[in-house]
Design an enzyme around this catalytic site. Structure first.
Site, PDB file in Angstrom:
ATOM      1  N   GLY A  48       0.763  -1.247   0.000  1.00 43.65           N
ATOM      2  CA  GLY A  48       0.000   0.000   0.000  1.00 43.65           C
ATOM      3  C   GLY A  48       0.794   1.298   0.000  1.00 43.65           C
ATOM      4  O   GLY A  48       0.366   2.289  -0.585  1.00 43.65           O
ATOM      5  N   GLU A 102       4.090   4.115   6.044  1.00 42.44           N
ATOM      6  CA  GLU A 102       2.875   3.315   5.927  1.00 42.44           C
ATOM      7  C   GLU A 102       1.796   4.137   5.217  1.00 42.44           C
ATOM      8  O   GLU A 102       1.775   5.370   5.331  1.00 42.44           O
ATOM      9  CB  GLU A 102       2.462   2.954   7.357  1.00 42.44           C
ATOM     10  CG  GLU A 102       1.701   1.755   7.686  1.00 42.44           C
ATOM     11  CD  GLU A 102       1.429   0.621   6.747  1.00 42.44           C
ATOM     12  OE1 GLU A 102       1.450   0.791   5.528  1.00 42.44           O
ATOM     13  OE2 GLU A 102       1.109  -0.449   7.264  1.00 42.44           O
ATOM     14  N   ASP A 103       0.926   3.478   4.499  1.00 41.05           N
ATOM     15  CA  ASP A 103      -0.165   4.202   3.830  1.00 41.05           C
ATOM     16  C   ASP A 103      -1.235   4.614   4.846  1.00 41.05           C
ATOM     17  O   ASP A 103      -1.682   5.743   4.863  1.00 41.05           O
ATOM     18  CB  ASP A 103      -0.790   3.356   2.702  1.00 41.05           C
ATOM     19  CG  ASP A 103      -1.155   1.939   3.134  1.00 41.05           C
ATOM     20  OD1 ASP A 103      -0.890   1.554   4.290  1.00 41.05           O
ATOM     21  OD2 ASP A 103      -1.703   1.201   2.290  1.00 41.05           O
ATOM     22  N   ASP A 106      -4.956   1.591  10.632  1.00 41.94           N
ATOM     23  CA  ASP A 106      -6.386   1.309  10.809  1.00 41.94           C
ATOM     24  C   ASP A 106      -6.590   0.764  12.232  1.00 41.94           C
ATOM     25  O   ASP A 106      -6.676   1.533  13.185  1.00 41.94           O
ATOM     26  CB  ASP A 106      -6.782   0.316   9.702  1.00 41.94           C
ATOM     27  CG  ASP A 106      -8.258  -0.028   9.675  1.00 41.94           C
ATOM     28  OD1 ASP A 106      -9.070   0.805  10.077  1.00 41.94           O
ATOM     29  OD2 ASP A 106      -8.600  -1.142   9.234  1.00 41.94           O
ATOM     30  N   LYS A 134      -6.936   6.180  10.915  1.00 38.76           N
ATOM     31  CA  LYS A 134      -8.370   6.136  11.263  1.00 38.76           C
ATOM     32  C   LYS A 134      -8.434   6.062  12.786  1.00 38.76           C
ATOM     33  O   LYS A 134      -8.439   4.961  13.355  1.00 38.76           O
ATOM     34  CB  LYS A 134      -9.019   4.878  10.680  1.00 38.76           C
ATOM     35  CG  LYS A 134      -9.117   4.836   9.160  1.00 38.76           C
ATOM     36  CD  LYS A 134      -9.774   3.528   8.704  1.00 38.76           C
ATOM     37  CE  LYS A 134      -9.844   3.420   7.203  1.00 38.76           C
ATOM     38  NZ  LYS A 134     -10.283   2.072   6.752  1.00 38.76           N
ATOM     39  N   PHE A 155     -14.023   2.712   4.454  1.00 43.61           N
ATOM     40  CA  PHE A 155     -13.063   2.067   3.558  1.00 43.61           C
ATOM     41  C   PHE A 155     -12.628   3.014   2.437  1.00 43.61           C
ATOM     42  O   PHE A 155     -13.446   3.656   1.783  1.00 43.61           O
ATOM     43  CB  PHE A 155     -13.664   0.788   2.973  1.00 43.61           C
ATOM     44  CG  PHE A 155     -12.655   0.014   2.186  1.00 43.61           C
ATOM     45  CD1 PHE A 155     -11.604  -0.633   2.828  1.00 43.61           C
ATOM     46  CD2 PHE A 155     -12.731  -0.039   0.804  1.00 43.61           C
ATOM     47  CE1 PHE A 155     -10.650  -1.322   2.103  1.00 43.61           C
ATOM     48  CE2 PHE A 155     -11.770  -0.739   0.072  1.00 43.61           C
ATOM     49  CZ  PHE A 155     -10.737  -1.382   0.728  1.00 43.61           C
ATOM     50  N   ASP A 162      -5.908  -0.223  -1.956  1.00 49.79           N
ATOM     51  CA  ASP A 162      -6.639  -1.055  -2.928  1.00 49.79           C
ATOM     52  C   ASP A 162      -7.915  -1.658  -2.382  1.00 49.79           C
ATOM     53  O   ASP A 162      -8.092  -1.801  -1.167  1.00 49.79           O
ATOM     54  CB  ASP A 162      -5.745  -2.206  -3.371  1.00 49.79           C
ATOM     55  CG  ASP A 162      -5.564  -3.237  -2.253  1.00 49.79           C
ATOM     56  OD1 ASP A 162      -5.087  -2.850  -1.172  1.00 49.79           O
ATOM     57  OD2 ASP A 162      -5.935  -4.405  -2.458  1.00 49.79           O
TER      58      ASP A 162
HETATM   59  P1  IMP Z   1      -4.212  -2.332  10.426  1.00 52.27           P
HETATM   60  O1  IMP Z   1      -3.240  -3.442  10.669  1.00 52.27           O
HETATM   61  O2  IMP Z   1      -5.620  -2.719  10.779  1.00 52.27           O
HETATM   62  O3  IMP Z   1      -3.799  -1.025  11.053  1.00 52.27           O
HETATM   63  O4  IMP Z   1      -4.293  -2.131   8.868  1.00 52.27           O
HETATM   64  C1  IMP Z   1      -3.266  -1.583   8.196  1.00 52.27           C
HETATM   65  C2  IMP Z   1      -3.206  -2.047   6.758  1.00 52.27           C
HETATM   66  O5  IMP Z   1      -4.492  -2.420   6.231  1.00 52.27           O
HETATM   67  C3  IMP Z   1      -2.735  -0.886   5.938  1.00 52.27           C
HETATM   68  O6  IMP Z   1      -1.347  -0.967   5.771  1.00 52.27           O
HETATM   69  C4  IMP Z   1      -3.478  -1.033   4.635  1.00 52.27           C
HETATM   70  O7  IMP Z   1      -2.689  -1.755   3.717  1.00 52.27           O
HETATM   71  C5  IMP Z   1      -4.727  -1.817   4.976  1.00 52.27           C
HETATM   72  N1  IMP Z   1      -5.894  -0.904   5.086  1.00 52.27           N
HETATM   73  C6  IMP Z   1      -6.409  -0.368   6.209  1.00 52.27           C
HETATM   74  N2  IMP Z   1      -7.480   0.413   5.949  1.00 52.27           N
HETATM   75  C7  IMP Z   1      -7.638   0.387   4.613  1.00 52.27           C
HETATM   76  C8  IMP Z   1      -8.584   1.030   3.716  1.00 52.27           C
HETATM   77  O8  IMP Z   1      -9.495   1.794   4.095  1.00 52.27           O
HETATM   78  N3  IMP Z   1      -8.412   0.754   2.402  1.00 52.27           N
HETATM   79  C9  IMP Z   1      -7.433  -0.068   1.924  1.00 52.27           C
HETATM   80  N4  IMP Z   1      -6.525  -0.677   2.722  1.00 52.27           N
HETATM   81  C10 IMP Z   1      -6.640  -0.452   4.058  1.00 52.27           C
HETATM   82 MG    MG Z   2      -0.352  -1.260   4.030  1.00 45.57          MG
END
Ligand code: IMP
Ligand code: MG
Length: 178
Positions: A48, A102-103, A106, A134, A155, A162
């Site tokens: 991402g 990081e993108d 979440d 977020k 989302f 993606d």
């Molecule tokens: P986490 O581990 O739940 O913090 O998620 C992080 C990863 O999930 C990020 O590096 C993204 O690649 C993916 N991700 C989280 N939210 C989104 C979204 O809204 N759209 C697309 N990818 C997401």
């Molecule tokens: Mg990612």
């Protein structure tokens, strides 16, 4: 193009390409100030963050390196809660100043995984730069040191993000139209 369709879902523009680029220049200026003379190494989290990393990295005015770590946690529009490592970092990070790129943060699961991973590599210190966060989805105490934008718990696609592999090439960030 303010509304797009990817597979079964419709999305509308949330953050324009222009806004993203302006914010990235600000973040790059701040990081360049903080890391002057430290020769940091950036770790781009694939897939991402590759577009964010490319734009931010080009805007840095300091001596620096970049490497890549491929992780996976998302399936469709949901975090699976389980982070898996797809590829290993081959560069020696011991005693280096590391900045994670990081993108989006979440749930924070991936961020926690990365921090543990960097401890294993014995980096001198580790900071975290995420284009998006977020805050309402966050389930851990991790908080990125550099944040581009705070976004609602919806989302998103575009600018590297993606939906089932699609939408990464969009220059703007789009949100699911509910
Ligand atoms: P986490 O581990 O739940 O913090 O998620 C992080 C990863 O999930 C990020 O590096 C993204 O690649 C993916 N991700 C989280 N939210 C989104 C979204 O809204 N759209 C697309 N990818 C997401
Ligand atoms: Mg990612």
């Amino acid at each position: 193009m303010s509304r797009i369709q990817i597979r079964d879902k419709s999305f509308v523009v949330s953050i324009s390409a222009e806004k993203i680029q302006t914010r990235i220049l600000e973040m790059a200026a701040e990081i360049s100030r903080d890391y002057e003379d430290k020769k940091p190494i950036f770790v781009c989290i694939l897939n991402g963050a590759f577009i964010f990393a490319a734009d931010l990295f080009r805007a840095l005015s300091i001596e620096c390196e970049i490497t890549f770590l491929k992780l996976s946690s998302y399936s469709g529009t949901q975090s699976t809660g389980v982070v898996s490592k797809i590829s290993e970092i081959k560069v020696n990070l011991k005693d280096r100043h590391v900045v994670i790129l990081e993108d989006i943060v979440d749930t924070g699961e991936t961020a926690v995984y990365i921090v543990e991973e960097m401890k294993r590599h014995q980096a001198a210190d580790v900071r975290f730069a995420s284009l998006l966060i977020k805050p309402k989805a966050l389930q851990h105490t991790v908080r990125p040191d550099y944040v581009g934008f705070e976004v609602p718990n919806d989302f998103l696609v575009g600018y590297g993000l993606d939906y089932d592999g699609l939408g990464r090439n969009l220059p703007d960030i789009f949100v699911l139209d509910k």
